[in-house]
Design a protein around this motif. Structure first.
Motif, mmCIF file in Angstrom:
data_model
loop_
_atom_site.group_PDB
_atom_site.id
_atom_site.type_symbol
_atom_site.label_atom_id
_atom_site.label_comp_id
_atom_site.label_asym_id
_atom_site.label_seq_id
_atom_site.Cartn_x
_atom_site.Cartn_y
_atom_site.Cartn_z
ATOM 1 N N LEU A 1 57.915 53.897 32.532
ATOM 2 C CA LEU A 1 57.503 54.192 33.907
ATOM 3 C C LEU A 1 55.988 54.375 33.995
ATOM 4 C CD1 LEU A 1 60.397 56.542 35.045
ATOM 5 C CD2 LEU A 1 59.859 54.261 35.947
ATOM 6 N N ALA A 2 55.414 55.086 33.032
ATOM 7 C CA ALA A 2 53.955 55.270 33.010
ATOM 8 C C ALA A 2 53.250 53.939 32.799
ATOM 9 C CB ALA A 2 53.568 56.262 31.912
ATOM 10 N N GLU A 3 53.794 53.115 31.940
ATOM 11 C CA GLU A 3 53.231 51.796 31.665
ATOM 12 C C GLU A 3 53.262 50.923 32.922
ATOM 13 O OE1 GLU A 3 54.202 49.446 27.773
ATOM 14 O OE2 GLU A 3 55.734 48.950 29.276
ATOM 15 N N ALA A 4 54.378 50.940 33.640
ATOM 16 C CA ALA A 4 54.507 50.162 34.876
ATOM 17 C C ALA A 4 53.549 50.685 35.944
ATOM 18 C CB ALA A 4 55.949 50.201 35.378
ATOM 19 N N SER A 5 53.429 51.975 36.043
ATOM 20 C CA SER A 5 52.520 52.572 37.013
ATOM 21 C C SER A 5 51.080 52.170 36.731
ATOM 22 C CB SER A 5 52.667 54.097 36.982
ATOM 23 O OG SER A 5 51.802 54.689 37.904
ATOM 24 N N ALA A 6 50.691 52.187 35.463
ATOM 25 C CA ALA A 6 49.333 51.780 35.082
ATOM 26 C C ALA A 6 49.106 50.297 35.383
ATOM 27 C CB ALA A 6 49.095 52.066 33.596
ATOM 28 N N ALA A 7 50.110 49.464 35.146
ATOM 29 C CA ALA A 7 49.990 48.026 35.434
ATOM 30 C C ALA A 7 49.823 47.797 36.933
ATOM 31 C CB ALA A 7 51.216 47.279 34.912
ATOM 32 N N ILE A 8 50.573 48.517 37.734
ATOM 33 C CA ILE A 8 50.454 48.401 39.198
ATOM 34 C C ILE A 8 49.059 48.841 39.629
ATOM 35 C CG2 ILE A 8 51.273 49.331 41.400
ATOM 36 C CD1 ILE A 8 54.091 49.470 40.010
ATOM 37 N N ALA A 9 48.563 49.920 39.076
ATOM 38 C CA ALA A 9 47.216 50.395 39.416
ATOM 39 C C ALA A 9 46.164 49.345 39.071
ATOM 40 C CB ALA A 9 46.927 51.710 38.690
ATOM 41 N N ARG A 10 46.313 48.692 37.918
ATOM 42 C CA ARG A 10 45.351 47.639 37.550
ATOM 43 C C ARG A 10 45.414 46.468 38.523
ATOM 44 N NH1 ARG A 10 47.299 48.881 32.427
ATOM 45 N NH2 ARG A 10 48.619 47.030 32.395
ATOM 46 N N LEU A 11 46.613 46.094 38.923
ATOM 47 C CA LEU A 11 46.751 44.980 39.880
ATOM 48 C C LEU A 11 46.168 45.333 41.239
ATOM 49 C CD1 LEU A 11 50.328 43.654 39.064
ATOM 50 C CD2 LEU A 11 48.159 42.472 38.717
ATOM 51 N N VAL A 12 46.353 46.555 41.673
ATOM 52 C CA VAL A 12 45.826 46.972 42.973
ATOM 53 C C VAL A 12 44.300 46.981 42.954
ATOM 54 C CG1 VAL A 12 45.682 48.933 44.555
ATOM 55 C CG2 VAL A 12 47.890 48.258 43.624
ATOM 56 N N ARG A 13 43.715 47.374 41.826
ATOM 57 C CA ARG A 13 42.252 47.420 41.716
ATOM 58 C C ARG A 13 41.631 46.036 41.634
ATOM 59 N NH1 ARG A 13 43.131 52.014 38.145
ATOM 60 N NH2 ARG A 13 43.151 50.556 36.408
ATOM 61 N N SER A 14 42.386 45.062 41.185
ATOM 62 C CA SER A 14 41.783 43.729 40.976
ATOM 63 C C SER A 14 41.711 42.910 42.239
ATOM 64 C CB SER A 14 42.532 42.966 39.912
ATOM 65 O OG SER A 14 43.863 42.719 40.287
#
Length: 104
Positions: free
Chosen positions: A91-104
């Motif tokens: 869940l933490a890994e998925a959350s971090a991936a979503i955050a990276r996608l939103v920032r890009s």
């Protein structure tokens, strides 16, 4: 390597059934990027180059969202069903991936 890492490495990924589709899409994007480099070499108009860069960004985002959807539907769902530390990690890994996608 820990047991969960070994199990994860041996198990197919959520995208595995569509692996060839993703590979084709990425090869197409790679061709687009080469085309942009050629446009620069050929001194093409700035806006035309920017338009192609925008198209590549959109295509990459589409691939990323597809992979994220596969990850959530397969890897995260499986980990949550198992529970424990692995669920928290996924869940933490998925959350971090979503955050990276939103920032890009």
């Amino acid at each position: 390597m820990t047991e969960p890492e070994l199990a994860e490495e041996a198990a197919p990924h959520g995208y595995s059934p569509r692996k060839e589709n993703y590979a084709k899409r990425l090869r197409r994007i790679e061709g687009q990027v080469r085309g942009i480099a050629k446009m620069i070499e050929d001194d093409k108009y700035c806006i035309d180059v920017l338009t192609q860069i925008s198209a590549v960004n959109s295509a990459l985002q589409s691939v990323a969202l597809g992979l994220l959807d596969e990850h959530l539907g397969h890897c995260v769902t499986h980990a949550v069903a198992e529970g424990g530390d692995e669920a928290d990690r996924k869940l933490a890994e998925a959350s971090a991936a979503i955050a990276r996608l939103v920032r890009s």
